[in-house]
Design a protein around this motif. Structure first.
Motif, PDB file in Angstrom:
ATOM      1  N   ARG A  14       0.851  -1.210   0.000  1.00 38.92           N
ATOM      2  CA  ARG A  14       0.000   0.000   0.000  1.00 38.92           C
ATOM      3  C   ARG A  14       0.875   1.244   0.000  1.00 38.92           C
ATOM      4  N   LEU A  15       1.719   1.307  -1.026  1.00 37.31           N
ATOM      5  CA  LEU A  15       2.652   2.439  -1.065  1.00 37.31           C
ATOM      6  C   LEU A  15       2.201   3.552  -2.007  1.00 37.31           C
ATOM      7  N   SER A  16       1.180   3.278  -2.834  1.00 36.73           N
ATOM      8  CA  SER A  16       0.848   4.272  -3.870  1.00 36.73           C
ATOM      9  C   SER A  16       0.178   5.496  -3.237  1.00 36.73           C
ATOM     10  N   ASP A  17       0.154   6.590  -4.011  1.00 38.13           N
ATOM     11  CA  ASP A  17      -0.490   7.820  -3.521  1.00 38.13           C
ATOM     12  C   ASP A  17      -1.967   7.594  -3.226  1.00 38.13           C
ATOM     13  N   GLU A  18      -2.605   6.763  -4.073  1.00 34.73           N
ATOM     14  CA  GLU A  18      -4.031   6.477  -3.849  1.00 34.73           C
ATOM     15  C   GLU A  18      -4.243   5.990  -2.423  1.00 34.73           C
ATOM     16  N   ASP A  19      -3.383   5.039  -2.001  1.00 34.59           N
ATOM     17  CA  ASP A  19      -3.518   4.499  -0.650  1.00 34.59           C
ATOM     18  C   ASP A  19      -3.288   5.591   0.393  1.00 34.59           C
ATOM     19  N   LEU A  20      -2.331   6.446   0.092  1.00 33.21           N
ATOM     20  CA  LEU A  20      -2.015   7.509   1.057  1.00 33.21           C
ATOM     21  C   LEU A  20      -3.233   8.411   1.266  1.00 33.21           C
ATOM     22  N   TYR A  21      -3.906   8.772   0.151  1.00 33.89           N
ATOM     23  CA  TYR A  21      -5.074   9.662   0.299  1.00 33.89           C
ATOM     24  C   TYR A  21      -6.141   8.998   1.157  1.00 33.89           C
ATOM     25  N   LYS A  22      -6.282   7.674   0.986  1.00 32.55           N
ATOM     26  CA  LYS A  22      -7.289   6.975   1.805  1.00 32.55           C
ATOM     27  C   LYS A  22      -6.902   7.071   3.277  1.00 32.55           C
ATOM     28  N   PHE A  23      -5.626   6.819   3.564  1.00 35.69           N
ATOM     29  CA  PHE A  23      -5.172   6.897   4.963  1.00 35.69           C
ATOM     30  C   PHE A  23      -5.434   8.293   5.529  1.00 35.69           C
ATOM     31  N   LEU A  24      -5.080   9.323   4.724  1.00 28.55           N
ATOM     32  CA  LEU A  24      -5.202  10.697   5.240  1.00 28.55           C
ATOM     33  C   LEU A  24      -6.660  11.056   5.504  1.00 28.55           C
ATOM     34  N   ALA A  25      -7.529  10.633   4.589  1.00 31.46           N
ATOM     35  CA  ALA A  25      -8.957  10.931   4.776  1.00 31.46           C
ATOM     36  C   ALA A  25      -9.435  10.232   6.035  1.00 31.46           C
ATOM     37  N   ASP A  26      -8.941   9.013   6.225  1.00 35.32           N
ATOM     38  CA  ASP A  26      -9.354   8.209   7.366  1.00 35.32           C
ATOM     39  C   ASP A  26      -8.865   8.845   8.673  1.00 35.32           C
ATOM     40  N   MET A  27      -7.702   9.460   8.572  1.00 37.79           N
ATOM     41  CA  MET A  27      -7.103  10.069   9.749  1.00 37.79           C
ATOM     42  C   MET A  27      -7.971  11.161  10.344  1.00 37.79           C
ATOM     43  N   ARG A  28      -8.765  11.817   9.480  1.00 41.99           N
ATOM     44  CA  ARG A  28      -9.579  12.927   9.986  1.00 41.99           C
ATOM     45  C   ARG A  28     -10.806  12.412  10.709  1.00 41.99           C
ATOM     46  N   ARG A  29     -11.113  11.118  10.533  1.00 43.44           N
ATOM     47  CA  ARG A  29     -12.291  10.592  11.232  1.00 43.44           C
ATOM     48  C   ARG A  29     -11.920  10.316  12.674  1.00 43.44           C
ATOM     49  N   PRO A  30     -12.896  10.464  13.571  1.00 45.31           N
ATOM     50  CA  PRO A  30     -12.587  10.258  14.992  1.00 45.31           C
ATOM     51  C   PRO A  30     -12.140   8.812  15.257  1.00 45.31           C
ATOM     52  N   SER A  31     -12.753   7.832  14.588  1.00 46.39           N
ATOM     53  CA  SER A  31     -12.384   6.442  14.903  1.00 46.39           C
ATOM     54  C   SER A  31     -11.499   5.933  13.784  1.00 46.39           C
ATOM     55  N   SER A  32     -10.274   6.401  13.771  1.00 47.85           N
ATOM     56  CA  SER A  32      -9.415   6.090  12.645  1.00 47.85           C
ATOM     57  C   SER A  32      -8.976   4.621  12.706  1.00 47.85           C
ATOM     58  N   VAL A  33      -8.920   3.988  11.531  1.00 47.10           N
ATOM     59  CA  VAL A  33      -8.403   2.622  11.451  1.00 47.10           C
ATOM     60  C   VAL A  33      -6.955   2.625  11.937  1.00 47.10           C
ATOM     61  N   LEU A  34      -6.251   3.719  11.601  1.00 49.74           N
ATOM     62  CA  LEU A  34      -4.836   3.797  11.952  1.00 49.74           C
ATOM     63  C   LEU A  34      -4.637   3.706  13.461  1.00 49.74           C
ATOM     64  N   ARG A  35      -5.671   4.129  14.196  1.00 53.71           N
ATOM     65  CA  ARG A  35      -5.566   4.130  15.646  1.00 53.71           C
ATOM     66  C   ARG A  35      -5.362   2.709  16.194  1.00 53.71           C
TER      67      ARG A  35
END
Length: 1991
Positions: free
Chosen positions: A477-498
């Motif tokens: 998941r190195l492409s920019d597309e993936d990055l945009y998904k991560f960043l959008a997700d980051m703004r949500r309160p219940s981030s997957v990244l968390r």
């Protein structure tokens, strides 16, 4: 002054007076000269009306024939254009970087050379040296005003000094608590009053007041006093015109420069992991997730220690300093909530996938280092091995992101540099920042990131971030597309990244707004940005932005970069073991491996440039994604050899194989390329981005540039992409490529705008020769230019100034555009530039050059070329010799006829060296254009006009023609073209202004600016004729349509033209006009013969100088136009639908600018202008004062004539101010001698008009007061309405912001305290200065007229202005001078006041007394001195001063009655001062004078004491009016004073909107006047006395003068006021009528007019009669409309009784109060209770709730009791015959009634048969309405009704109600049903049935009651009949839904009728015996009642 003209600095300042002498000497001496000066004085020329334009003088001719006679000096400079007016400057452009970035020298193609030239050559700027002196640059800007307002003294105004009411209130409260008794007379005791006065303190006496000094000396002294310490500049005090940008302002466009967004400085401070075992490399970039775009290039940095870096030593040579940067400047053009700062980490490639490699970082903790020492050692040695083997390869490791706006917004909210910690803690909420503990408490930082908060990066507080968590990279998941998904997700309160396990680390970053110019900065091209003090310091890098959306900015620097981003590779289907794949990227210049160029930028800690770059490896992935960016510096000129080479490698991570395996394929890529395909399957994706200012990346632009260069190089065939173009089809291709420019993208067009426009200009001027033919591309170039300009205008409308000029285009013209043949290398006056090859002035490269080709203009070509001869004959001949015949048909292009004479050119290669002049070609193309091209050019006319002007100036400058006489500068045909152009554009303006106003406004201003520019370079007479052309066309249409829009267009035009910096010079100010040959029908010349001193020829001209005669308009052309506008507006004959404000701004700005630049020396030499320019200024004044203008049938009745009311708009206050301040400016700055001569020439009516204007000035510039400023400040935040726009309807409102004149206050709402203070100071100074100018002028007028016979009428006017100015709110300073002037005036012309202007004597006394009570001691001192001298003067004239005594006494009374803030303490002082003067006056010691003064002063003091009492009752309106009433009564013997007090009462009533009472006061005043008039003169038509007024009010008779003590009106000083005249009487009656009308008493209006009409009839005053009858019609119309009377409510009456000794005078008094209509009992009760409660204490006042007689013994003696009862007017039956209408029943009321129910046993209410009623009838001492609102009750009577009488009244009332409801028109169903319900409804208690059963069931036993019984029976009969009518009516009104209700009502009615039937039909037999005559007992009813009289 910085802008002082250079040549003005050498001038020694001559004194104005000397200059004047000089001129007078020259002009006075020679009659011959005067002849020369006459301009077109033939008789016919006088006949041009003002609405038509006159022919201007031939300016250039005139200058030659009338050389100025003045020695050099400031005046001479006014008259001549400066020789160095215009220059062309070459200014080097500023370069940000230390070295200029230009491509390496080499075989660069011409496009590169052109681009380079375009980015490096100097700016060519045309400088109009004195332009800054024009009004456009010299408007009164606020800063400039502030500068000029420095050090203003604060003027002292009484209105500001007044105490606030709070302190005053306390004294009032003490007064209130005292007893309220009023003495019977309005006089206190003499003795005590005199005692008070004797003990008070006088003010300081004025020295030398009583000395006898000659008048001249007094005048001189006064003048010196007045003239000292005056403010020099009047306009500095006038608030600047409220315009953001004056319309004539042309902003200098911004210098074209490189674009930067908002800049952000990011510093990377430290990066620390739990374990430190290997080097880590980082990159930073900005991403916009909404646009899904990376918006910056990568910034590479590393924070490894030297020791760690050493692990890579074998692979990396020494690091260049540019790669060691740790801070970067990012630029963000479109900041938004969606921008993230993404940080990616990489490490050296090692065996194992990312997860395995990251594991140690997650597991080990720094704290356990000792425990895990061995494991760490092992890891470290592994790392070292990998670094040695695989050191050149990287692998992805981890990443994190920072939401930028969170940082900016939160940092903005903290007090100091902030430290933020970023991590993924367990908190809920958005991904937010945790503060350092020091700040956490301050506010919780749970900040959500949604919602666009303002995204400004320029001003937040710097923040230090600590990022604690990184996410490990996922290999798939190195492409920019993936990055945009991560960043959008980051703004949500219940981030997957968390939920992921983070890599813990600490990265510290500083984020702050970038400083203005940071030190040690490198551009993206690695150039050093200034300042760069030391190259050894670690630099900061500027990071190139890839904007999220297009940016439209022209290129200004050389940049040529390429970014290669490999994206993905797919080797899944390949055989072989390619798993760990890296891509090597190289930029090649040939096939050999050694041809790789070192142009790839290094990342961090490495060499600056390298020959290759490798992508990061994803372990064991056959189809990896890449996120690397390779940045390449492209060579300037690309050839076919250049390409990018990609080589793919498999890297073996384990040791067993010796070498890394090379991949099977290398791909090469020519530029630019996007996607490579292997057997139609995508194998390798790469993205290439260029950031280049050389390559347009637009096919249409590429083709155009390539073809143009092909012409230059003359190399065929031309290759463009895959096309090959031969010479023979070059022409077609060129034309099509020019046309195709319209299809190109806007963004590249803007980027290459400068170059593109340069090329198009070149093609117009230099038609190329293709295959031996001249190809004319003028038209094509013009068309495409127009369309490009329009595209920019349309799509980039945000970057326009107020004139609709696109800033990109205007900066192109201002800085970049130059004539192609102006080669700086030639010995022309420009500084040297680049070599000749760049400028197209070279001939084509040619070996053969025929000598006959003598084409070039001298000095325009490079003289370094030996082949070119340098002496032409005349330019036109050359062209002709080339072209052959003069084939100049209008249809074709001038160059299109290609004749044999050019055939020899076929030997030449390249261009035909014909040089057309750009401006001539442009004008020609424009004139011959048509259709859409013409439309396009019109839309952006400003662009072509400005190009033309710059081209003209360049041409003149470089051919040294600026020294030529203006007539010889341009060929005839160019002038013709310009004329045609102006004429057609004027045509467009008038034909299209209704359809497309916006375009027309732009066109209009563009044309005006164009002509303004031409005035600096062309024949000025010619330009004036162009102005005339425009003027004539617009005027014709304007007078046909009367359209204000057109008028305002014309005024804008004029205003722009007149903003020329040499406006004064253009008006030829230096010649006096001779008198017109034919005596012009002007009043002024007629009177000048009789004037006091018209001996000299010159004197006779003075008046003509100020006349708007035809010669004047011809010679002073521009001033003539402005004044003509003004005259036409001010003349009521002309239609005045003109936007005043525009014009005033125009005249205002012009006058204002004279003030600044009329003289070269700037404001320093104020007076010097007076003579040299007196004509212009004087004319302004004269136009204003309204001198006669020839051709006007009568002396113009100017706007000051109040009768000349016009239908259309009058001036708004703003306009009047502007106009009047111009007048004041002229009066202040003109020479006194000139003014005197001028005043002498004026007729009496004109002088009076001037005085009227001065009178207006005094009102107009009155000081508003500090309080007013504060009030305005609070108001303007709530309401802001357009103030009187004179534009009529809304559609015509101007669309441009700068014309909205109704922004009344500046945009900034709430001003600070200091600003308000400052405003008040300025306003005070303006008021003072304006009034001092008025005073100066009055003094001059007095001096002038005192020798003429018309002085009486004029002096009266002077006095009027003087008095008016005293009445205004004035400063102490002004009043001192004003009183001095007034004293001088009185001593010079005593008879003026005491014999002629008696009214003014009264006024003067009033004004002086008013100022005697001032709180400022200097004002008091001067006022009392004036008053004393006035009495003394009067005494000396006639040995008694009854008049002044009388006037002063009256004045005091009226002053006391009306003034709110009157202070008796101060007045007492002034009275004492006057006494002191009298005691010290030695001259009159022997006379009775001092005794008389003493008597007067004591009398005044008495009145004063009376009025103190009035002050006590200020809050109690009734009491106050009673007191005034009593004072007035006390003056019964002194009619003047009684009149004064009656008027005071009228004023008080009006204030409280008691209009009826005010009207009564006025009627009483009129009656009083009538009484005395009828004694004075017996005129039949005048009223006989008060008897005449009886119909208006029965109270008037009290004004009759019948008692013995009546004074005779003939006595000196009695009845001398202005009201005791016929006019006074008429005035009073008119006011009375107006008040009655306001009170709604229209019938009384009629009665008043009955008295007035005979007076007007006797005077044959038809106009007045017409007005009166109009008013009568209105009044009767209203009576008809409001016939029912409900619409006019006249008043509600209450009986109020006061009981209790506390109330003093009022105890046991009973009044009837008249209150406003519909006042409820509760309201008046509340009002009185709270009023007296406040006075005596709330517990001390009680309201008696019933209406029963009050027994005083039972009341508490310590309290005050008030009894209030509602009463109604009472009329006897006989009275009702006369009182028919509603008005009759409410006017002249003296009797009122109220009813009290009672029963015999004391209860109020009982059963029907025991219910009695008491009617109380009150009679008042006067009839309502009277001159006061409460009147004493003088008589009371009571009538008691028996129960049966009560029943009869009730039934009669019910019957009446039914009748009314039934017959009401229009019908009201609701009301009818209500009344019916009450009459026949079953449930009505004590209803009709019960009444009948009680009283009618038996015949009464007492015969006395027979009649009542019978009357009641008849009432019931009537009642049932009415019920039936009502039911029938109701049936017709109801809808179907009420049918049932109707049936119910009918059933009830029948039931009632049946029950009543037997009772109604039972008659009393005794009553029906025929013996009795029934009607003899008409009034038996009331006679039989029990009457009890109480008198």
């Amino acid at each position: 002054m910085a802008e002082r003209r250079a040549f003005a600095q050498k001038i020694s300042r001559t004194v104005a007076a000397e200059v004047r002498k000089q001129i007078a000497g020259q002009y006075g001496g020679s009659p011959q000269l005067l002849k020369n000066l006459s301009v077109g004085g033939n008789a016919t020329s006088n006949a041009i009306p003002l609405t038509e334009a006159v022919e201007p003088v031939d300016f250039e001719e005139y200058l030659i024939t009338h050389p100025p006679l003045i020695e050099s000096g400031p005046l001479r400079d006014l008259i001549e254009f400066p020789p160095d007016d215009i220059e062309v400057l070459y200014t080097p452009r500023e370069c940000r970087t230390l070295g200029q970035d230009v491509p390496e020298e080499g075989e660069n193609d011409s496009h590169v050379r052109d681009c380079t030239r375009s980015y490096t050559e100097d700016w060519a700027i045309v400088n109009r040296k004195y332009h800054k002196l024009g009004t456009a640059f010299n408007p009164n800007t606020l800063d400039k005003q502030k500068e000029r307002q420095r050090g203003l003294p604060k003027q002292v105004f009484e209105s500001d000094e007044l105490p606030d009411h709070s302190s005053y209130q306390d004294d009032q409260d003490d007064l209130k608590r005292r007893s309220m008794s009023i003495d019977d007379t309005p006089r206190g005791s003499w003795a005590c009053s005199i005692f008070d006065l004797k003990n008070s303190q006088p003010d300081a006496l004025l020295p030398h007041l009583l000395d006898r000094v000659p008048n001249e000396e007094i005048d001189r002294h006064n003048e010196d006093q007045r003239k000292s310490n005056r403010h020099r500049e009047l306009f500095a005090l006038h608030p600047a015109l409220d315009e953001d940008e004056p319309i004539e302002r042309h902003c200098v466009p911004d210098v074209p420069k490189e674009h930067f967004g908002q800049r952000l400085l990011v510093k990377c401070l430290s990066l620390k992991f739990e374990i430190e075992i290997e080097p880590i490399f980082a990159s930073l970039a900005l991403y916009d997730i909404k646009e899904k775009k990376r918006i910056s290039e990568n910034f590479y940095f590393d924070l490894n220690s030297e020791q760690t870096k050493a692990m890579l030593r074998p692979h990396i040579p020494s690091a260049a300093i540019s790669t060691l940067a740790r801070s970067a400047v990012f630029s963000i053009t479109y900041p938004s909530q969606d921008v993230f700062l993404v940080i990616k980490l990489e490490k050296v490639l090692q065996q194992g996938d990312i997860g395995e490699c990251a594991e140690p970082y997650m597991v080990f903790k720094e704290s356990d280092a000792a425990k895990n020492k061995e494991k760490l050692e092992k890891l470290r040695s592994q790392s070292e091995q990998f670094c040695q083997r695989l050191g050149r390869y990287r692998m992805p490791f981890a990443w994190t992101a920072i939401h930028l706006m969170n940082i900016v917004n939160s940092a903005g909210s903290l007090e100091r540099d902030t430290e933020l910690e970023m991590g993924l803690s367990e908190r809920k909420g958005s991904w937010s920042e945790r503060r350092n503990s020091s700040i956490v408490g301050r506010r919780s930082m749970e900040r959500t990131t949604s919602g666009d908060e303002s995204c400004s990066l320029t001003s937040f507080r710097p923040a230090t971030l600590t990022v604690t968590n990184f996410f490990k990279q996922e290999g798939d998941r190195l492409s920019d597309e993936d990055l945009y998904k991560f960043l959008a997700d980051m703004r949500r309160p219940s981030s997957v990244l968390r939920r992921l396990r983070p890599i813990t680390a600490q990265l510290k970053i500083d984020i702050s707004p970038a400083p203005e110019n940071p030190h040690y900065c490198l551009t993206p091209d690695l150039l050093q940005v200034m300042p760069y003090p030391d190259s050894r310091v670690r630099p900061t890098k500027e990071i190139l932005e890839f904007p999220a959306r297009d940016i439209y900015v022209p290129n200004t620097t050389y940049r040529n970069l390429l970014y290669v981003n490999p994206q993905s590779l797919n080797f899944a289907n390949r055989q072989g073991s390619a798993r760990n794949i890296t891509v090597k990227v190289q930029f090649m210049n040939g096939e050999d491996p050694s041809n790789a160029m070192p142009v790839i930028f290094g990342k961090s800690s490495c060499a600056e440039y390298s020959k290759e770059a490798y992508t990061a490896v994803v372990y064991h992935n056959r189809s990896p994604d890449f996120h690397d960016e390779v940045k390449i510096k492209l060579p300037a000129s690309l050839t076919d050899h250049h390409h990018i080479l990609f080589t793919f490698y498999h890297v073996s991570c384990q040791q067993k194989q010796n070498t890394p395996l090379e991949t099977p394929v290398g791909y090469t890529v020519p530029l630019p390329g996007m996607k490579w395909v292997d057997n139609h399957r995508g194998v390798f994706n790469v993205e290439v981005v260029t950031a280049s200012t050389i390559h347009t990346q637009d096919q249409f632009l590429d083709k155009f540039f390539a073809l143009v260069h092909a012409l230059d190089e003359h190399m065929f065939p031309v290759r463009i992409g895959d096309m090959r173009i031969m010479e023979n089809n070059l022409e077609a291709e060129l034309k099509s490529s020019i046309a195709a420019l319209n299809s190109s993208q806007l963004e590249p067009v803007v980027r290459f705008l400068h170059l593109l426009l340069d090329k198009l200009v070149l093609l117009m001027v230099r038609p190329p020769v293709i295959a031996g033919q001249i190809v004319n591309l003028g038209q094509a170039s013009f068309e495409v230019m127009a369309s490009i300009v329009n595209r920019l205008h349309k799509y980039l409308d945000t970057s326009q100034d107020m004139h609709g000029r696109n800033s990109l285009l205007s900066s192109y013209i201002h800085y970049v555009f130059r004539l192609p043949n102006m080669d700086p290398n030639s010995p022309s006056p420009g500084p040297g530039g680049l070599g000749g090859s760049v400028h197209y002035a070279t001939m084509a490269r040619s070996s053969v050059r025929p000598a006959s080709l003598n084409l070039n203009r001298s000095r325009s070509l490079s003289n370094s070329n030996p082949d070119i001869s340098g002496t032409p004959t005349s330019p036109d001949d050359e062209v002709r010799s080339i072209i052959g015949s003069k084939a100049m048909e209008r249809s074709g292009n001038r160059m299109s006829s290609h004749t044999e004479s050019a055939s020899f050119l076929q030997t030449l290669t390249g261009r035909l060296p014909t040089k057309k002049l750009f401006h001539e070609e442009l004008a020609l193309q424009w004139v011959v254009s048509s259709g859409s091209v013409r439309e396009g050019a019109l839309q952006q006319a400003w662009f072509f006009f400005e190009l033309m002007v710059k081209s003209i100036i360049h041409h003149l400058y470089f051919t040294d023609r600026l020294q030529f006489p203006r007539k010889n500068r341009f060929p005839e045909r160019f002038m013709d073209d310009i004329t045609a152009l102006v004429s057609t554009i004027a045509g467009d303006i008038i034909s299209r202004f209704q359809k497309d106003l916006e375009l027309v406004e732009r066109l209009n201003t563009s044309l005006a600016f164009f002509l303004n520019d031409l005035l600096s370079v062309m024949d000025r007479g010619f330009v004036f004729s162009l102005i005339k052309t425009y003027w004539k066309q617009v005027s014709t249409k304007l007078y046909a349509l009367q359209n204000p829009t057109l008028e305002s267009l014309r005024l804008d035009f004029l205003r722009i033209i007149c903003s020329h910096e040499h406006y004064v010079t253009l008006n030829l100010p230096f010649s006096l006009l001779t008198p017109p040959a034919s005596p012009s029908p002007s009043v002024s010349s007629a009177t000048s013969q009789s004037s006091g001193f018209s001996t000299h020829v010159q004197d006779q001209k003075i008046a003509n100088m100020f006349e708007l005669s035809v010669p004047f308009r011809e010679q002073h052309y521009l001033a003539g136009l402005v004044l003509t506008e003004l005259a036409v507006i001010l003349d009521p004959e002309a239609d005045g639908s003109v936007p005043w404000c525009v014009l005033f701004n125009l005249s205002f700005t012009i006058t204002e600018s004279h003030n600044q630049w009329g003289r070269p020396g700037g404001p320093g030499t104020e007076e010097q202008e007076a003579e040299g320019n007196s004509m212009i200024s004087q004319t302004v004044a004269m136009a204003i004062a309204g001198t006669s203008v020839p051709q006007m049938s009568r002396p113009s009745s100017f706007l000051l004539n109040p009768q000349a009311t016009r239908q259309h708009g009058s001036f708004s206050a703003e306009s009047s101010r502007s106009l009047l301040i111009c007048l004041l400016w002229v009066l202040k700055n003109a020479d006194e001698m000139v003014l005197q001569k001028w005043f002498t020439d004026l007729s009496v009516s004109q002088l009076n008009r001037l005085l009227d204007l001065l009178y207006l000035c005094a009102s107009c510039f009155e000081y508003k007061g500090k309080k007013a400023f504060e009030r305005m400040n609070s108001l303007c935040s709530t309401e802001r309405s357009p103030s009187g726009s004179a534009f009529g309807s809304q559609e015509n409102l101007r669309w441009r912001k700068d014309m909205t004149h109704w922004r009344q206050t500046s945009e900034k709402m709430d001003k600070t305290r200091a600003e308000l203070e400052h405003e008040a100071i300025i306003d005070g100074n303006l008021a003072t200065e304006a009034n001092l100018i008025i005073l100066d002028t009055l003094e001059i007028i007095v001096q002038t007229v005192s020798v003429t016979e018309s002085k009486e009428s004029i002096l009266g006017g002077v006095l009027k202005v003087l008095l008016h100015s005293m009445a205004c709110n004035q400063s102490a300073l002004y009043l001192q001078h004003c009183f001095a002037t007034q004293r001088a005036l009185v001593s010079k012309f005593p008879e003026l006041l005491f014999e002629e202007e008696t009214e003014q004597c009264a006024d003067l006394c009033l004004r002086l007394l008013r100022n005697c009570s001032s709180s400022i001691s200097t004002i008091r001192a001067h006022a009392s001195a004036s008053l004393y001298l006035l009495m003394r003067q009067n005494f000396e004239i006639g040995n008694n001063f009854a008049r002044v005594k009388m006037q002063v006494t009256m004045s005091l009374s009226s002053l006391v009655g009306t003034s709110q803030n009157f202070n008796e303490e101060f007045l007492r002082r002034s009275l004492k001062t006057i006494l002191t003067y009298a005691e010290e006056d030695l001259e009159l010691r022997e006379t009775t004078f001092s005794d008389q003064v003493q008597d007067l002063v004591f009398n005044l003091h008495m009145i004063l004491s009376d009025t103190v009492k009035m002050k006590e009752h200020q809050e109690d309106p009734e009491m106050l009016i009673d007191l005034m009433y009593r004072i007035a009564k006390g003056y019964q013997t002194s009619p003047d004073l009684r009149l004064t007090w009656l008027q005071n009462m009228a004023g008080k009533h009006s204030e409280r909107t008691n209009h009826a009472e005010a009207a009564q006061c006025l009627v009483h005043s009129a009656a009083l006047v009538a009484e005395y008039l009828s004694m004075l003169e017996d005129r039949k038509y005048l009223p006989v006395g008060c008897v005449t007024f009886q119909n208006i009010s029965s109270n008037v008779l009290e004004e009759s003068a019948v008692s013995d003590d009546v004074v005779s009106p003939d006595e000196e000083g009695i009845c001398s006021g202005k009201y005791f005249t016929e006019a006074g009487l008429v005035g009073l009656l008119e006011q009375a009528a107006a008040s009655f009308s306001m009170a709604g008493m229209y019938e009384a209006v009629n009665e008043v007019y009955k008295v007035l009409i005979p007076i007007h009839e006797a005077n044959r005053d038809a106009k007045k009669l017409a007005t009166i009858h109009g008013k009568l019609q209105e009044a009767f119309g209203k009576i008809v409309l409001q016939s029912t009377g409900w619409e006019r409510m006249f008043g509600t009456y209450f009986r109020v009784g006061f009981y209790g000794s506390k109330l003093g005078d009022l105890d046991e008094q009973e009044f009837v109060y008249k209150e406003p209509a519909i006042t409820k009992l509760a309201e008046i009760s509340h009002r009185l209770e709270s009023f007296y409660g406040e006075r005596f204490g709330e517990d001390q006042v009680e309201v008696i709730k019933d209406s029963n007689p009050v027994d005083k013994c039972k009341l508490d003696p310590n309290k005050a009791f008030i009894q209030i009862t509602y009463v109604e007017p009472y009329f006897d039956t006989y009275e009702m015959k006369d009182r028919i209408t509603y008005f009759d029943k409410n006017y002249n009321l003296r009797r009122f009634v109220y009813c009290t129910p009672f029963t015999l046993d004391g209860r109020a209410h009982g059963d029907l048969h025991e219910q009695f009623k008491r009617k109380t009838i009150l009679t008042t001492s006067h009839a309502f309405p009277y001159i006061k609102t409460r009147i004493n009750i003088i008589h009371k009577e009571e009538i008691i009704s028996t129960p049966i009488e009560v029943a009869i009244e009730d039934m009669q009332k019910k019957t009446q109600e039914l009748a009314f409801a039934t017959h009401q028109d229009p019908s009201d169903a609701k009301m009818l049903q209500m009344v019916l319900q009450g009459s026949v409804g079953t449930t009505v208690n004590q209803g009709p049935l019960e009444v009948a059963q009680v009283f009618l069931s038996e015949i009464p036993s007492d015969p006395k009651l027979y009649r009542h019984h019978n009357k009641l029976r008849l009432c019931f009969k009537d009642f049932t009949k009415r019920c039936e009518d009502a039911l029938r009516k109701n049936k017709s009104l109801i809808g179907p839904d009420q049918k049932e209700y109707q049936r119910e009502l009918e059933r009830n009615y029948h039931r009632l009728k049946e029950a009543l039937q037997p009772l109604i039909n039972r008659k009393i037999p005794q009553l029906y015996k025929p013996v009795l005559q029934v009607n003899s007992h008409r009034d038996s009813f009331s006679r039989m009642s029990l009457r009890k009289l109480d008198v």
